[in-house]
Design an enzyme around this catalytic site. Sequence first.
Site, PDB file in Angstrom:
ATOM      1  N   CYS A 105       0.820  -1.205   0.000  1.00 49.64           N
ATOM      2  CA  CYS A 105       0.000   0.000   0.000  1.00 49.64           C
ATOM      3  C   CYS A 105       0.858   1.260   0.000  1.00 49.64           C
ATOM      4  CB  CYS A 105      -0.890  -0.033   1.239  1.00 49.64           C
ATOM      5  SG  CYS A 105      -1.883   1.438   1.471  1.00 49.64           S
TER       6      CYS A 105
ATOM      7  N   CYS B 140       1.183   4.078   3.877  1.00 52.88           N
ATOM      8  CA  CYS B 140       2.175   4.149   4.959  1.00 52.88           C
ATOM      9  C   CYS B 140       3.544   3.699   4.447  1.00 52.88           C
ATOM     10  CB  CYS B 140       1.779   3.242   6.113  1.00 52.88           C
ATOM     11  SG  CYS B 140       0.273   3.757   6.957  1.00 52.88           S
TER      12      CYS B 140
ATOM     13  N   CYS C 152      -7.808  -0.684   7.720  1.00 55.56           N
ATOM     14  CA  CYS C 152      -6.667   0.236   7.681  1.00 55.56           C
ATOM     15  C   CYS C 152      -6.409   0.690   9.114  1.00 55.56           C
ATOM     16  CB  CYS C 152      -6.977   1.430   6.791  1.00 55.56           C
ATOM     17  SG  CYS C 152      -5.673   2.673   6.879  1.00 55.56           S
TER      18      CYS C 152
ATOM     19  N   GLN D 234      -8.007  19.209   9.671  1.00 50.39           N
ATOM     20  CA  GLN D 234      -6.844  18.407  10.083  1.00 50.39           C
ATOM     21  C   GLN D 234      -7.279  16.974  10.373  1.00 50.39           C
ATOM     22  OE1 GLN D 234      -3.695  19.204  10.221  1.00 50.39           O
ATOM     23  NE2 GLN D 234      -3.703  21.436  10.021  1.00 50.39           N
TER      24      GLN D 234
ATOM     25  N   GLU E 160      -6.962  33.141   2.966  1.00 46.23           N
ATOM     26  CA  GLU E 160      -7.045  31.792   2.394  1.00 46.23           C
ATOM     27  C   GLU E 160      -7.556  31.869   0.956  1.00 46.23           C
ATOM     28  OE1 GLU E 160      -6.632  28.373   3.126  1.00 46.23           O
ATOM     29  OE2 GLU E 160      -7.637  28.095   1.203  1.00 46.23           O
TER      30      GLU E 160
ATOM     31  N   ASP F 221       0.987  28.925   7.708  1.00 52.28           N
ATOM     32  CA  ASP F 221       0.740  27.473   7.620  1.00 52.28           C
ATOM     33  C   ASP F 221       0.527  27.104   6.148  1.00 52.28           C
ATOM     34  OD1 ASP F 221       0.118  24.828   8.014  1.00 52.28           O
ATOM     35  OD2 ASP F 221      -1.749  25.182   9.110  1.00 52.28           O
TER      36      ASP F 221
ATOM     37  N   CYS G  52       4.230  21.437   6.859  1.00 51.36           N
ATOM     38  CA  CYS G  52       4.156  19.986   6.677  1.00 51.36           C
ATOM     39  C   CYS G  52       5.294  19.507   5.772  1.00 51.36           C
ATOM     40  CB  CYS G  52       2.803  19.597   6.099  1.00 51.36           C
ATOM     41  SG  CYS G  52       2.445  20.428   4.550  1.00 51.36           S
TER      42      CYS G  52
HETATM   43  N1  SAH Z   1      -4.221  26.507   8.662  1.00 46.07           N
HETATM   44  C1  SAH Z   1      -5.207  25.598   8.133  1.00 46.07           C
HETATM   45  C2  SAH Z   1      -4.907  25.093   6.722  1.00 46.07           C
HETATM   46  C3  SAH Z   1      -3.482  24.786   6.378  1.00 46.07           C
HETATM   47  S1  SAH Z   1      -3.276  23.946   4.845  1.00 46.07           S
HETATM   48  C4  SAH Z   1      -5.407  24.434   9.084  1.00 46.07           C
HETATM   49  O1  SAH Z   1      -4.593  24.195   9.958  1.00 46.07           O
HETATM   50  O2  SAH Z   1      -6.408  23.736   8.957  1.00 46.07           O
HETATM   51  C5  SAH Z   1      -2.753  25.221   3.770  1.00 46.07           C
HETATM   52  C6  SAH Z   1      -3.885  26.100   3.258  1.00 46.07           C
HETATM   53  O3  SAH Z   1      -3.310  27.062   2.363  1.00 46.07           O
HETATM   54  C7  SAH Z   1      -4.947  25.374   2.453  1.00 46.07           C
HETATM   55  O4  SAH Z   1      -6.197  25.671   3.018  1.00 46.07           O
HETATM   56  C8  SAH Z   1      -4.826  25.974   1.033  1.00 46.07           C
HETATM   57  O5  SAH Z   1      -6.068  26.097   0.374  1.00 46.07           O
HETATM   58  C9  SAH Z   1      -4.241  27.332   1.311  1.00 46.07           C
HETATM   59  N2  SAH Z   1      -3.478  27.966   0.222  1.00 46.07           N
HETATM   60  C10 SAH Z   1      -2.709  27.376  -0.725  1.00 46.07           C
HETATM   61  N3  SAH Z   1      -2.092  28.278  -1.482  1.00 46.07           N
HETATM   62  C11 SAH Z   1      -2.473  29.508  -1.030  1.00 46.07           C
HETATM   63  C12 SAH Z   1      -2.157  30.859  -1.399  1.00 46.07           C
HETATM   64  N4  SAH Z   1      -1.328  31.118  -2.388  1.00 46.07           N
HETATM   65  N5  SAH Z   1      -2.707  31.854  -0.687  1.00 46.07           N
HETATM   66  C13 SAH Z   1      -3.555  31.598   0.344  1.00 46.07           C
HETATM   67  N6  SAH Z   1      -3.894  30.342   0.729  1.00 46.07           N
HETATM   68  C14 SAH Z   1      -3.364  29.311   0.065  1.00 46.07           C
END
Ligand code: SAH
Length: 456
Positions: free
Chosen positions: A81, A84, A162, A286, A336, A384, A411
């Site tokens: 798979c 993982c 899973c 998340q 966002e 983020d 990440c």
């Molecule tokens: N902070 C949130 C999401 C993090 S994931 C949490 O913890 O749940 C990263 C996010 O960035 C996603 O929602 C994605 O849609 C957004 N994203 C990606 N590229 C972007 C950009 N250029 N400007 C603004 N947001 C963006």
Amino acid sequence: MDLPVKKDDVVDIEIIDMSHEGLGVGKIDGFTIFINDGIVGDKGKAKITKVKKNFAEGKMLDIYEPSIHRIESKCKISHLCGGCQFQELDYNKQLEIKTNKVINDIRKIAKLEDTVVHPTIGMDSPFRYRNKGQVPVGIYNDKTMIGFYKKGSHEIVDTKSCIIQHELNDKVIEIVKEFMEKYDVKGYDKRTNKGVIRHILTKVSFRTNDLMIIIVTNTKKIPYKDELIDTLTSKIPNIKSIVQNINTKKTNLVMGEKNITIYGEDKIIDYIGDLKFKISPQSFFQVNPIQTEVLYNKALEYADLKGNETVFDIYCGIGTISLFLSKKAKKVYGIEVVEQAIKDARENAKLNNIENVELYDGTAEDIFPKLYDKGIKADVVVLDPPRKGCDELVLDTIVKMQPKKVVYVSCNPSTLARDLKYLSENGYKALEVQPVDMFPGTSHVECVVLMSRIDK
Ligand code: SAH
């Protein structure tokens, strides 16, 4: 040029490291060889399957001295798979590899020698942690297959259980499979774009136990729809919502645009800490609720808010971090790019009676500089971003705006390190990095970093 190996050679090899993709890494005369099914510490015989200029690939034929970190996988198909990469590795070793990956990137890419990297925070029980399942449904030789994709392909491995998913995911798959067999409802055939069911998604709240099931179909109607609903709801009492999502396109995208709620509610409720969130079929949330709280609490600790700060939450998704920070700040601005996520974020703010959050729909590189030009200044900026990291315009705006602190949630340690290097060369010091294991059993690692402005 003479390379030390050629295709089909059988070589003795020791695995000395793991790649991000979960392959074993060995060396022959300093030449890197990635070995399928080898884990760090294994010694064995491997067959070379591919040779490139700078590396080769091979597969383990026989392990004559297994690694002391090798464990029997709890998952019967983990070697096949693609989900993982680390199920054959004991958990402490998994955490150590993740910490080392972060240290390596911080030292080599960011060139930061004295930034503290803490050991990765792991889970007490690193199984059954995911609140979201997404399994493809296919058909091979007239037989329905439901499971995850094989490593590096779109071929489905039939999966009964899973071990990183909530148990309800296994149960839903079993029931839908029985239903499909009983009523001869076909799985989706990628090659011909025929068949009915393409994907099954489950979303479950660990707090309330509310379950949403999303059936992605290639057809407008689900044959025997009422029977499917009756079977699911009679066997699983806590189903709050069943949604049919229609995706008739020949595409690798999982979901189409149209959702039809065929049972119960359109959304379910989940929590992070004491905050409530409405989860819709498409919204990003998340996937590891236990570690999300660990991560966000760390971000909050690093932000060290006293109550009168202005905070930016850039790449805010459905506003989870914004709302988390809003209780301790004077004002939070969220940015966002996904319009629906911003709509959800606004609804979530209302749901929690939060009024000091202002949310903007657009790209960070467009909106953030504009807000700065309007004269809005932050004391703390939280980032983020997605895997590719931050746009340089975003980093430049931070440099101009000069917030006292930057809290960077990431990440992807490599793009994180690249961005930390940039900020370090432009007035910020990366004080500490806390890796958090959001995805046990896999090679992924999440980090939160505290950066502070250097006073000149
Ligand atoms: N902070 C949130 C999401 C993090 S994931 C949490 O913890 O749940 C990263 C996010 O960035 C996603 O929602 C994605 O849609 C957004 N994203 C990606 N590229 C972007 C950009 N250029 N400007 C603004 N947001 C963006």
